[in-house]
Design an enzyme around this catalytic site. Structure first.
Site, short mmCIF file in Angstrom:
data_model
loop_
_atom_site.label_atom_id
_atom_site.label_comp_id
_atom_site.label_asym_id
_atom_site.label_seq_id
_atom_site.Cartn_x
_atom_site.Cartn_y
_atom_site.Cartn_z
N LYS A 148 0.81 -1.21 0.00
CA LYS A 148 0.00 0.00 0.00
C LYS A 148 0.85 1.28 0.00
CE LYS A 148 -4.06 -2.22 0.78
NZ LYS A 148 -3.64 -3.63 0.89
C1 LIG Z 1 -4.37 -4.76 0.60
C2 LIG Z 1 -3.61 -6.02 0.54
C3 LIG Z 1 -3.93 -7.03 -0.37
C4 LIG Z 1 -5.12 -6.91 -1.30
O1 LIG Z 1 -4.91 -5.95 -2.29
P1 LIG Z 1 -6.15 -5.38 -3.13
O2 LIG Z 1 -5.62 -4.25 -3.90
O3 LIG Z 1 -7.18 -4.97 -2.12
O4 LIG Z 1 -6.63 -6.51 -3.98
C5 LIG Z 1 -3.13 -8.15 -0.42
N1 LIG Z 1 -2.09 -8.31 0.43
C6 LIG Z 1 -1.76 -7.37 1.33
C7 LIG Z 1 -0.61 -7.61 2.23
C8 LIG Z 1 -2.49 -6.19 1.41
O5 LIG Z 1 -2.16 -5.25 2.30
#
Ligand SMILES: *Cc1c(COP(=O)(O)O)cnc(C)c1O
Length: 461
Positions: A112
């Site tokens: 993120k």
């Molecule tokens: C947010 C997240 C996901 C999922 O990603 P999306 O964009 O919501 O599909 C997968 N793994 C981790 C570690 C995350 O923080």
């Protein structure tokens, strides 16, 4: 560059306005009016370019005239300067034809950070231009919250309220959010699931007077700028495994569908992608859709990969829009019905189109633990549960091109699960070593819209 809503009833906006507004007024999601094109010779140049320089070339056409080149360039450079690996998104080979793109070297050690570090800076810049302040409200299953708070803390023009489902995030995830000591940061634990939190946020956005009064903005992956920032590492990682001389496939651990959607937009820009694998845990709505042609909601179950404990994958709407040749009317109908009944009526031809490029696989808790153990024992590599799900599904992909698995978090973020899988925990990186010594700060609220609204109003004086 202008942006249009997937539901066709909101005004066309430029990049700055789309950034600030998040969700479109008609309940839809903004998408760029056209897909900027990257040529084969661009792709060849990318092979020798650094992450931030590729980022500038990918992002610039989406920003259009809204931000001068020099400012955009320095925001991009700043966003990734704190990453602890010089390659920003290093790509490593783990087996014949299987590569891992490590997306966990940012400040909160999950992918993120790639989008949110840039988003915080873009917000600041655009708000200063417009002399405005905003309220960011977000829902998080763990990683978005910490990354958003880290990116927005102490920024003059922003107040940030972050909702997380009480007791359903890992300790590390919670401490990363609740120990940030800044006057503009408010953490709220909701007695409910992540989907409940997300629904509360959507209700706020759909409440027009409130939305206007609070100057609401979103950092969830419904915000186009997040998708945009994530497109970059698809180009970057592909350039490290031979593209444009060969195609590439991606396997992406998926929750809200933001990450893998960015890969799809990369393909629309000209990246030669053979296949995408949507890897999920037991919350497998997307896998069921891809295999059974049925998009219907089951209850959310808690798993060892909490950031993917999601049933309603908001960003799927953008793929649905593209896969119906941008038929906003059909999407509007389908989404309204989906919301009402929990089952999406599928516009003609949409599934067939999606099924050509996307595979799905669901990996349960038991297989996740086994995968973590296997990689540790056989290769000496320790993956977090989300990435392990990606590896497990990625190795089973039907494709002849190299597969790049997106490793979305650092294993230290999920010590409880790691302990279960391999009997040991993984230390957090140096920059986070004192996290559990800090004081937590958050409030608990019922899963109730009025309570939330009152809370926000009372804190915004
Ligand atoms: C947010 C997240 C996901 C999922 O990603 P999306 O964009 O919501 O599909 C997968 N793994 C981790 C570690 C995350 O923080």
């Amino acid at each position: 560059m202008y942006y249009i809503s997937t539901r066709g009833k909101a005004p066309k906006l430029n990049f700055s306005d789309v950034l600030l507004i998040g969700l479109a007024e008609d309940g839809g999601l903004y998408v760029p009016e056209y897909h900027p094109q990257i040529t084969e010779s661009d792709l060849r140049r990318f092979q020798k370019m650094e992450y931030v320089d590729i980022a500038f070339e990918i992002i610039k056409p989406y920003v259009g005239e809204c931000i001068p080149d020099n400012d955009l360039k320095s925001m991009i450079n700043d966003s990734y300067s704190d990453f602890s690996h010089k390659d920003v998104a290093p790509v490593i080979k783990v087996e014949d034809n299987i590569y891992v793109c490590e997306l966990f070297h940012g400040p909160t050690i999950a992918f993120k950070d790639f989008a949110l570090q840039l988003l915080g800076r873009l917000f600041d810049f655009v708000l200063a231009q417009k002399n405005r302040k905003i309220t960011i409200v977000g829902a998080t299953s763990g990683d978005t919250g910490s990354a958003a708070i880290e990116a927005c803390k102490n920024r003059e023009s922003i107040n940030i309220f972050m909702l997380h489902p009480l007791g359903r995030t890992s300790d590390v995830q919670r401490f990363q959010m609740t120990t940030v000591d800044a006057d503009n940061v408010f953490n709220i634990a909701i007695k409910g699931t992540f989907d409940d939190c997300q629904d509360l946020v959507k209700d706020l956005f759909n409440d027009k007077p409130v939305r206007k009064k609070l100057n609401l903005s979103a950092v969830n992956s419904i915000n186009w700028a997040r998708i945009m920032a994530q497109i970059v590492y698809y180009f970057y990682s592909a350039s490290r495994v031979g593209v444009p001389d060969n195609k590439v496939s991606f396997c992406v651990p998926t929750g809200n569908f933001g990450n893998v959607l960015a890969g799809y937009f990369a393909m629309k820009m000209g990246l030669p992608v053979d296949q995408f694998m949507v890897a999920s845990n037991s919350n497998d709505i997307l896998t069921r859709f891809l295999i059974n042609k049925d998009m219907s909601i089951n209850g959310v179950v808690e798993t060892h990969s909490p950031s993917m404990d999601i049933q309603i994958s908001s960003n799927f709407e953008r793929l649905a829009f593209e896969s119906t040749n941008r038929d906003a009317e059909k999407i509007n109908e389908a989404m309204v019905e989906f919301r009402k009944t929990g089952k999406m009526p599928l516009p003609d031809g949409m599934w067939e189109k999606i099924n050509k490029k996307f595979q799905g696989m669901s990996i349960n808790n038991d297989k996740t633990l086994k995968a973590i153990k296997k990689w540790k024992e056989e290769k000496g590599i320790i993956f977090d549960p989300h990435s392990a799900i990606g590896l497990e599904a990625g190795c089973k992909m039907k494709t002849s091109s190299p597969v790049i698995v997106m490793a979305t978090a650092h294993p230290a973020k999920f010590p409880e699960v790691l302990k279960k899988a391999i009997g040991e925990k993984v230390e957090v990186p140096e920059h986070m070593s004192d996290i559990f010594k800090k004081q937590e700060k958050y409030d608990v609220l019922e899963n109730n819209y009025e309570d939330l609204l009152e809370y926000i109003n009372s804190r915004l004086k």
